[in-house]
Design an enzyme around this catalytic site. Structure first.
Site, short mmCIF file in Angstrom:
data_model
loop_
_atom_site.label_atom_id
_atom_site.label_comp_id
_atom_site.label_asym_id
_atom_site.label_seq_id
_atom_site.Cartn_x
_atom_site.Cartn_y
_atom_site.Cartn_z
N ARG A 221 0.86 -1.18 0.00
CA ARG A 221 0.00 0.00 0.00
C ARG A 221 0.89 1.23 0.00
O ARG A 221 1.92 1.27 0.68
CB ARG A 221 -0.91 0.03 1.25
CG ARG A 221 -2.05 -0.96 1.21
CD ARG A 221 -3.12 -0.62 0.14
NE ARG A 221 -4.21 -1.59 0.12
CZ ARG A 221 -4.27 -2.64 -0.68
NH1 ARG A 221 -3.29 -2.89 -1.55
NH2 ARG A 221 -5.32 -3.45 -0.65
N HIS A 269 -1.18 -0.24 -9.95
CA HIS A 269 -1.82 -1.17 -9.00
C HIS A 269 -2.34 -2.44 -9.71
O HIS A 269 -3.53 -2.76 -9.63
CB HIS A 269 -2.96 -0.46 -8.24
CG HIS A 269 -3.31 -1.14 -6.94
ND1 HIS A 269 -3.72 -0.48 -5.82
CD2 HIS A 269 -3.31 -2.45 -6.59
CE1 HIS A 269 -3.97 -1.34 -4.84
NE2 HIS A 269 -3.72 -2.55 -5.29
P1 NAP Z 1 -1.23 -11.17 5.47
O1 NAP Z 1 -1.36 -12.61 5.16
O2 NAP Z 1 -2.22 -10.55 6.38
O3 NAP Z 1 0.25 -10.93 6.04
C1 NAP Z 1 0.68 -9.73 6.57
C2 NAP Z 1 2.11 -9.89 7.08
O4 NAP Z 1 2.58 -8.60 7.51
C3 NAP Z 1 2.21 -10.82 8.29
O5 NAP Z 1 3.37 -11.61 8.20
C4 NAP Z 1 2.33 -9.85 9.49
O6 NAP Z 1 3.08 -10.34 10.57
C5 NAP Z 1 3.09 -8.72 8.83
N1 NAP Z 1 2.87 -7.47 9.58
C6 NAP Z 1 1.70 -6.85 9.83
N2 NAP Z 1 1.90 -5.75 10.58
C7 NAP Z 1 3.23 -5.69 10.82
C8 NAP Z 1 4.05 -4.80 11.54
N3 NAP Z 1 3.55 -3.72 12.20
N4 NAP Z 1 5.38 -5.04 11.59
C9 NAP Z 1 5.90 -6.12 10.96
N5 NAP Z 1 5.17 -7.00 10.25
C10 NAP Z 1 3.85 -6.79 10.18
O7 NAP Z 1 -1.28 -10.29 4.13
P2 NAP Z 1 -1.03 -10.77 2.61
O8 NAP Z 1 -2.19 -11.54 2.11
O9 NAP Z 1 0.31 -11.38 2.52
O10 NAP Z 1 -1.04 -9.35 1.87
C11 NAP Z 1 -0.18 -8.29 2.26
C12 NAP Z 1 -0.68 -6.98 1.67
O11 NAP Z 1 -0.44 -6.95 0.28
C13 NAP Z 1 -2.18 -6.76 1.78
O12 NAP Z 1 -2.54 -6.25 3.05
C14 NAP Z 1 -2.46 -5.79 0.66
O13 NAP Z 1 -2.43 -4.46 1.17
C15 NAP Z 1 -1.30 -6.00 -0.30
N6 NAP Z 1 -1.76 -6.51 -1.61
C16 NAP Z 1 -1.51 -5.77 -2.72
C17 NAP Z 1 -1.92 -6.22 -3.96
C18 NAP Z 1 -1.64 -5.43 -5.22
O14 NAP Z 1 -2.23 -5.69 -6.26
N7 NAP Z 1 -0.71 -4.52 -5.19
C19 NAP Z 1 -2.61 -7.44 -4.08
C20 NAP Z 1 -2.84 -8.17 -2.92
C21 NAP Z 1 -2.41 -7.70 -1.68
P3 NAP Z 1 2.52 -11.58 11.46
O15 NAP Z 1 2.54 -12.77 10.53
O16 NAP Z 1 3.51 -11.72 12.56
O17 NAP Z 1 1.14 -11.21 11.88
#
Ligand code: NAP
Length: 306
Positions: A221, A269
């Site tokens: 993001r 995006h």
């Molecule tokens: P997820 O499964 O919820 O994983 C989030 C990861 O971030 C987890 O490992 C979490 O740690 C870590 N995290 C959260 N807060 C943190 C902090 N304050 N400090 C350090 N680590 C932190 O999310 P995901 O499915 O992998 O997706 C990640 C993000 O990608 C989404 O939220 C979205 O915004 C973005 N995204 C973008 C696109 C695009 O088209 N550009 C597409 C899809 C997703 P823990 O495991 O310890 O909780």
């Protein structure tokens, strides 16, 4: 009982049809044309207008149409019902494909050759040395990226909120270990959710902890990065380049300096767009679970923000 689709930036006729095929007999309507708001008990949402969900007093559950939920949770009129998100191998594949393309782009110096072409300069260069990668966020997408690149022979570090053990990946957790996670990385890939803790996380102080000349890839993001600090770190050479797929304001405003910056590669995006064909299967399954009073799959922890 009916389903409302609130996804203002997308044409929804096809999604409605595909979902209807999965859920024959269920009323599925596209906001704002909802015939009986009091009958809506399930809503599929993505960047819904603020307070729009307050029109549905019988809402039992919300389903995000994407993997990220920051735009949903920021709604001041968000009802107190469970929220699920999309977790889809198809989405993960798109993200890995994008990231691999970006890595090869920099490794093969396509960024520099594009600039040389503008000046009609014929100057051969060997590939950039990119060996060490750091993935910020080790969730569904981050862990998959770390394992994918580790299998390709890169050295990996990763950073998350809670400690992790992933074979072949040097894992760090918490703000105290951020500097260690990024210190040796030639490329840092951001796959964190946007929360109160991660907003502006990549500020001047943290970007200065990157290895000099490192490349930042932000596919998470836009608001996780402090734009001004990023520009300053690119101009000073502390960062070698930045590939940005996400922005604080989307579409990126015409006057934003990222558009013209020679060290910025930007995409609109598109790194991992939700695939309606696979998403409807999850949405329909979660709808059936709600009707059967079962917990939905891929629930979001609303307190944590992801
Ligand atoms: P997820 O499964 O919820 O994983 C989030 C990861 O971030 C987890 O490992 C979490 O740690 C870590 N995290 C959260 N807060 C943190 C902090 N304050 N400090 C350090 N680590 C932190 O999310 P995901 O499915 O992998 O997706 C990640 C993000 O990608 C989404 O939220 C979205 O915004 C973005 N995204 C973008 C696109 C695009 O088209 N550009 C597409 C899809 C997703 P823990 O495991 O310890 O909780």
């Amino acid at each position: 009982m009916s389903i409302a689709l609130l996804i203002p930036d997308r044409k929804l006729d096809q999604l409605q049809q595909k979902l209807q095929q999965q859920l024959p007999g269920v009323t599925i309507e596209i906001w704002p044309e909802i015939s009986k708001p009091e009958a809506v008990d399930f809503a599929v949402v993505w960047r819904q207008p603020a307070n729009s969900l307050t029109a549905f007093p019988k809402l039992k559950a919300l389903q995000s149409f994407g993997a990220g939920v920051d735009s949903i949770l920021s709604d001041p009129g968000l009802p107190d019902v469970p929220l699920a998100r999309i977790v889809d191998p198809d989405l993960t594949r798109s993200m890995l494909n994008y990231l691999h393309g970006v890595l090869l782009h920099y490794q093969l110096r396509f960024d520099q050759f594009a600039m040389q072409q503008q000046k009609q300069q014929w100057k051969a260069r060997s590939p950039r040395k990119i060996q060490q990668l750091c993935v910020l966020g080790l969730g569904e997408l981050g862990k998959a990226a770390a394992l994918y690149f580790q299998a390709l022979g890169y050295q990996l570090s990763g950073w998350s909120a809670s400690p992790k053990q992933i074979v072949g990946v040097a894992c760090y957790a918490g703000l105290n270990e951020f500097a260690k996670a990024v210190a040796e990385a030639d490329v840092v890939i951001c796959l964190l959710p946007l929360t109160a803790q991660t907003e502006n996380l990549l500020n001047d102080q943290r970007l200065s902890q990157f290895k000099p000349g490192a490349i930042l890839v932000n596919v998470a993001r836009g608001a996780i990065v402090d734009d001004l600090a990023l520009l300053q770190n690119l101009d000073s050479g502390q960062l070698g380049a930045a590939c940005l797929d996400v922005f604080r304001t989307e579409p990126l405003p015409a006057e934003h300096p990222f558009w013209q910056h020679s060290a910025v590669l930007l995409t609109p995006h598109i790194s991992a767009v939700t695939n309606a064909d696979t998403a409807v299967l999850q949405i329909a399954e979660n709808y059936r679970r709600v009707q059967a009073a079962l917990p939905m799959f891929n629930l979001v922890d609303k307190q944590r923000g992801y």
